[in-house]
Motif scaffolding. Sequence first.
Motif, PDB file in Angstrom:
ATOM      1  N   LEU A   1       0.821  -1.210   0.000  1.00 25.57           N
ATOM      2  CA  LEU A   1       0.000   0.000   0.000  1.00 25.57           C
ATOM      3  C   LEU A   1       0.855   1.259   0.000  1.00 25.57           C
ATOM      4  CD1 LEU A   1      -2.776  -1.061   2.543  1.00 25.57           C
ATOM      5  CD2 LEU A   1      -2.899  -1.042   0.045  1.00 25.57           C
ATOM      6  N   LEU A   2       1.912   1.254   0.809  1.00 25.02           N
ATOM      7  CA  LEU A   2       2.810   2.411   0.843  1.00 25.02           C
ATOM      8  C   LEU A   2       3.497   2.606  -0.505  1.00 25.02           C
ATOM      9  CD1 LEU A   2       4.393   1.833   4.362  1.00 25.02           C
ATOM     10  CD2 LEU A   2       2.971   3.784   3.704  1.00 25.02           C
ATOM     11  N   GLY A   3       3.904   1.500  -1.127  1.00 25.96           N
ATOM     12  CA  GLY A   3       4.553   1.587  -2.432  1.00 25.96           C
ATOM     13  C   GLY A   3       3.619   2.118  -3.499  1.00 25.96           C
ATOM     14  N   CYS A   4       2.388   1.658  -3.468  1.00 24.24           N
ATOM     15  CA  CYS A   4       1.388   2.139  -4.433  1.00 24.24           C
ATOM     16  C   CYS A   4       1.211   3.651  -4.305  1.00 24.24           C
ATOM     17  CB  CYS A   4       0.059   1.411  -4.204  1.00 24.24           C
ATOM     18  SG  CYS A   4      -1.294   1.969  -5.257  1.00 24.24           S
ATOM     19  N   ALA A   5       1.078   4.134  -3.070  1.00 22.70           N
ATOM     20  CA  ALA A   5       0.882   5.566  -2.851  1.00 22.70           C
ATOM     21  C   ALA A   5       2.133   6.363  -3.204  1.00 22.70           C
ATOM     22  CB  ALA A   5       0.487   5.815  -1.402  1.00 22.70           C
ATOM     23  N   ALA A   6       3.316   5.840  -2.831  1.00 21.42           N
ATOM     24  CA  ALA A   6       4.563   6.560  -3.072  1.00 21.42           C
ATOM     25  C   ALA A   6       4.847   6.713  -4.557  1.00 21.42           C
ATOM     26  CB  ALA A   6       5.719   5.851  -2.388  1.00 21.42           C
ATOM     27  N   ARG A   7       4.354   5.772  -5.371  1.00 26.06           N
ATOM     28  CA  ARG A   7       4.553   5.862  -6.829  1.00 26.06           C
ATOM     29  C   ARG A   7       3.512   6.741  -7.503  1.00 26.06           C
ATOM     30  NH1 ARG A   7       5.787   0.412  -5.767  1.00 26.06           N
ATOM     31  NH2 ARG A   7       3.656  -0.246  -6.275  1.00 26.06           N
ATOM     32  N   GLY A   8       2.761   7.490  -6.733  1.00 25.95           N
ATOM     33  CA  GLY A   8       1.781   8.406  -7.296  1.00 25.95           C
ATOM     34  C   GLY A   8       0.395   7.838  -7.397  1.00 25.95           C
ATOM     35  N   GLY A   9       0.130   6.720  -6.722  1.00 26.85           N
ATOM     36  CA  GLY A   9      -1.188   6.111  -6.768  1.00 26.85           C
ATOM     37  C   GLY A   9      -2.258   7.015  -6.177  1.00 26.85           C
ATOM     38  N   THR A  10      -3.425   7.004  -6.793  1.00 28.56           N
ATOM     39  CA  THR A  10      -4.551   7.798  -6.315  1.00 28.56           C
ATOM     40  C   THR A  10      -5.378   6.982  -5.317  1.00 28.56           C
ATOM     41  OG1 THR A  10      -5.954   6.999  -8.112  1.00 28.56           O
ATOM     42  CG2 THR A  10      -4.640   8.991  -8.535  1.00 28.56           C
ATOM     43  N   ARG A  11      -6.397   7.604  -4.745  1.00 29.90           N
ATOM     44  CA  ARG A  11      -7.271   6.873  -3.822  1.00 29.90           C
ATOM     45  C   ARG A  11      -7.899   5.648  -4.486  1.00 29.90           C
ATOM     46  NH1 ARG A  11      -8.208  12.264  -2.506  1.00 29.90           N
ATOM     47  NH2 ARG A  11      -7.662  12.817  -0.352  1.00 29.90           N
TER      48      ARG A  11
ATOM     49  N   LEU B   1      -7.408   1.850  -3.165  1.00 33.79           N
ATOM     50  CA  LEU B   1      -8.574   1.013  -2.858  1.00 33.79           C
ATOM     51  C   LEU B   1      -8.528  -0.292  -3.647  1.00 33.79           C
ATOM     52  CD1 LEU B   1     -11.229   0.641  -1.382  1.00 33.79           C
ATOM     53  CD2 LEU B   1     -12.372   1.892  -3.237  1.00 33.79           C
ATOM     54  N   THR B   2      -8.155  -0.207  -4.908  1.00 29.24           N
ATOM     55  CA  THR B   2      -8.021  -1.419  -5.732  1.00 29.24           C
ATOM     56  C   THR B   2      -6.968  -2.352  -5.149  1.00 29.24           C
ATOM     57  OG1 THR B   2      -8.692  -0.248  -7.739  1.00 29.24           O
ATOM     58  CG2 THR B   2      -7.443  -2.281  -8.035  1.00 29.24           C
ATOM     59  N   GLU B   3      -5.848  -1.768  -4.689  1.00 28.33           N
ATOM     60  CA  GLU B   3      -4.791  -2.574  -4.076  1.00 28.33           C
ATOM     61  C   GLU B   3      -5.309  -3.264  -2.815  1.00 28.33           C
ATOM     62  OE1 GLU B   3      -0.777  -3.671  -4.984  1.00 28.33           O
ATOM     63  OE2 GLU B   3      -2.158  -2.307  -6.018  1.00 28.33           O
ATOM     64  N   CYS B   4      -6.096  -2.544  -2.015  1.00 30.24           N
ATOM     65  CA  CYS B   4      -6.691  -3.128  -0.814  1.00 30.24           C
ATOM     66  C   CYS B   4      -7.574  -4.320  -1.163  1.00 30.24           C
ATOM     67  CB  CYS B   4      -7.516  -2.084  -0.066  1.00 30.24           C
ATOM     68  SG  CYS B   4      -6.568  -0.789   0.756  1.00 30.24           S
ATOM     69  N   LEU B   5      -8.365  -4.177  -2.218  1.00 27.66           N
ATOM     70  CA  LEU B   5      -9.266  -5.257  -2.618  1.00 27.66           C
ATOM     71  C   LEU B   5      -8.485  -6.464  -3.125  1.00 27.66           C
ATOM     72  CD1 LEU B   5     -12.033  -3.131  -4.400  1.00 27.66           C
ATOM     73  CD2 LEU B   5     -12.133  -4.190  -2.127  1.00 27.66           C
ATOM     74  N   HIS B   6      -7.441  -6.217  -3.896  1.00 24.19           N
ATOM     75  CA  HIS B   6      -6.593  -7.325  -4.360  1.00 24.19           C
ATOM     76  C   HIS B   6      -5.977  -8.073  -3.176  1.00 24.19           C
ATOM     77  CE1 HIS B   6      -7.096  -6.576  -8.503  1.00 24.19           C
ATOM     78  NE2 HIS B   6      -6.196  -5.601  -8.668  1.00 24.19           N
ATOM     79  N   LEU B   7      -5.499  -7.316  -2.189  1.00 26.30           N
ATOM     80  CA  LEU B   7      -4.886  -7.945  -1.017  1.00 26.30           C
ATOM     81  C   LEU B   7      -5.906  -8.753  -0.230  1.00 26.30           C
ATOM     82  CD1 LEU B   7      -2.669  -4.936   0.110  1.00 26.30           C
ATOM     83  CD2 LEU B   7      -1.805  -7.237  -0.343  1.00 26.30           C
ATOM     84  N   ALA B   8      -7.092  -8.187  -0.029  1.00 29.43           N
ATOM     85  CA  ALA B   8      -8.115  -8.869   0.758  1.00 29.43           C
ATOM     86  C   ALA B   8      -8.588 -10.147   0.086  1.00 29.43           C
ATOM     87  CB  ALA B   8      -9.295  -7.931   1.001  1.00 29.43           C
ATOM     88  N   ALA B   9      -8.655 -10.123  -1.249  1.00 29.33           N
ATOM     89  CA  ALA B   9      -9.162 -11.279  -1.992  1.00 29.33           C
ATOM     90  C   ALA B   9      -8.056 -12.214  -2.463  1.00 29.33           C
ATOM     91  CB  ALA B   9      -9.982 -10.795  -3.193  1.00 29.33           C
ATOM     92  N   ALA B  10      -6.808 -11.867  -2.177  1.00 32.13           N
ATOM     93  CA  ALA B  10      -5.653 -12.662  -2.623  1.00 32.13           C
ATOM     94  C   ALA B  10      -5.721 -12.930  -4.125  1.00 32.13           C
ATOM     95  CB  ALA B  10      -5.579 -13.980  -1.851  1.00 32.13           C
ATOM     96  N   ARG B  11      -5.907 -11.858  -4.867  1.00 33.56           N
ATOM     97  CA  ARG B  11      -5.994 -11.979  -6.319  1.00 33.56           C
ATOM     98  C   ARG B  11      -4.991 -11.037  -6.971  1.00 33.56           C
ATOM     99  NH1 ARG B  11     -11.908  -9.045  -6.547  1.00 33.56           N
ATOM    100  NH2 ARG B  11     -11.156  -6.866  -6.649  1.00 33.56           N
ATOM    101  N   GLY B  12      -4.941 -11.078  -8.288  1.00 36.64           N
ATOM    102  CA  GLY B  12      -3.981 -10.251  -9.008  1.00 36.64           C
ATOM    103  C   GLY B  12      -2.568 -10.673  -8.637  1.00 36.64           C
ATOM    104  N   PRO B  13      -1.680  -9.730  -8.331  1.00 34.53           N
ATOM    105  CA  PRO B  13      -0.285 -10.093  -8.012  1.00 34.53           C
ATOM    106  C   PRO B  13      -0.152 -10.865  -6.711  1.00 34.53           C
ATOM    107  CG  PRO B  13      -0.667  -7.759  -7.610  1.00 34.53           C
ATOM    108  CD  PRO B  13      -1.893  -8.270  -8.307  1.00 34.53           C
ATOM    109  N   TYR B  14      -1.212 -10.907  -5.891  1.00 36.24           N
ATOM    110  CA  TYR B  14      -1.145 -11.581  -4.594  1.00 36.24           C
ATOM    111  C   TYR B  14      -1.742 -12.991  -4.622  1.00 36.24           C
ATOM    112  CZ  TYR B  14      -0.373  -6.696  -3.672  1.00 36.24           C
ATOM    113  OH  TYR B  14       0.109  -5.408  -3.728  1.00 36.24           O
ATOM    114  N   ALA B  15      -2.141 -13.440  -5.783  1.00 36.28           N
ATOM    115  CA  ALA B  15      -2.669 -14.796  -5.903  1.00 36.28           C
ATOM    116  C   ALA B  15      -1.569 -15.803  -5.572  1.00 36.28           C
ATOM    117  CB  ALA B  15      -3.189 -15.031  -7.317  1.00 36.28           C
ATOM    118  N   GLY B  16      -1.894 -16.734  -4.688  1.00 39.70           N
ATOM    119  CA  GLY B  16      -0.917 -17.753  -4.304  1.00 39.70           C
ATOM    120  C   GLY B  16       0.136 -17.288  -3.333  1.00 39.70           C
TER     121      GLY B  16
END
Length: 424
Positions: free
Chosen positions: A327-337, A341-356
């Motif tokens: 989350l910190l990396g996403c924001a530090a690279r210029g990520g918007t709200r 939020l999308t990163e939070c959802l990916h983390l919670a659902a263990a999907r996208g880059p966090y699958a497995g």
Amino acid sequence: MPDPARPLRVLVSEGSSTSAREAITILGLSGHHVEVCDPSPWCLSRCSRFVRKFHRCPGLRDDPAGYLTFVEQRLAGGKFDVLLPTHEQGFLFARVAQRIEGRAGLALPNFESYREAHSKAGFSRLLDRLGLPQPPTRIVQSAQGVHEAVRFPAVVKASVGTASRGIWFVRSADDLMRALHDLGGGDAFAGEVLVQDLVAGTTEKAQSVFCRGRMLGFHAYRQIAAGVGGGEAIKQSVSRPVVRAYVEQIGRALDWHGALSVDYIMPDVDTAPLLIDCNPRLVEPMNAYRSGVDLVGLSLLISLGETPAPLLASREGVLTHLAMQALLGCAARGGTRPDILTECLHLAAARGPYAGSSEELTPVQSDWISAVPLAITAAVLLASPKLAIKLALGGFGAHLLDAASIRMIESEGFYQHSSSSSAK
């Protein structure tokens, strides 16, 4: 001698670093009694069900003698089986090892070896002596020396620094001026500064545990996604026999005892790995643990004076992540709200880059209280993504060393002064 088969009472030297937080999880899952010292009442490790007691102590950076006295008072009377240095406190403990001997188990090399591995200049010279590969490196002691040594692109490093402090990536004259301004405003030129050619490639890290110069455990992982400040957000375990041989040679040359970690670059071109940094401790040991290698448990046995059998090789391809870093990396690279939020959802659902992948730092399923700092981080970043850098810098606190505290610990009078302080 305590029986290593039973739960041990372990005093962890600090609770602010990600490395300490991960070590505490491993200790807790193994059934050990864990207590933590830290100058910050809000340190990351406070939010863990595995911490039985928190001790607020003087800061290592501002009062190393006071910190040492505090730790010695906790160890008095044989209350702990092991003192586990998870960060730069090992520099202090190695300096006064005879004071701690008999009070608790402690796995550290002699002070001269620790000092050589802790100093970026010392480590670079060691690599030269051993004939081990590193990027082209110049060691200088002045701003003029940096000017003359820089070949763009380059990396400028203060000889003292950890967790990416004191490192500047210099790709232009403007970058160089900013680096020199920061160096001049600090204490860097009181020591030495390294100028290294910047090599394109993937950052990887190797972790190991030695017993009197003999390697007993090894693990390596690569960065799949970056967090903030050079840290990893997603890691994958890898097999690196060549790096293992390099680290084994380093540990043997230093007669190392305890934990040792080395950063290296796998160049984009087909050449040997290049060693770039050394940490005389375990750095974020959870990926190793998930890969079948318990380096923390091995460190406990060595601290108790045991000589255990070498561990088997860790499994390749094991994915782990640090949600807070992501989350910190996403924001530090210029990520918007919406990005956060999308990163939070990916983390919670263990999907996208966090699958497995499994969580390293805040393992909510096994340690529900760890959800607190993760939720606070997410809420703050959703309110203001620009706070990412400020939040990340919160971990670079009084539990770490700086050039002044290092000089104090190295001074001839430190041992005597701290001894008299302890006796009061």
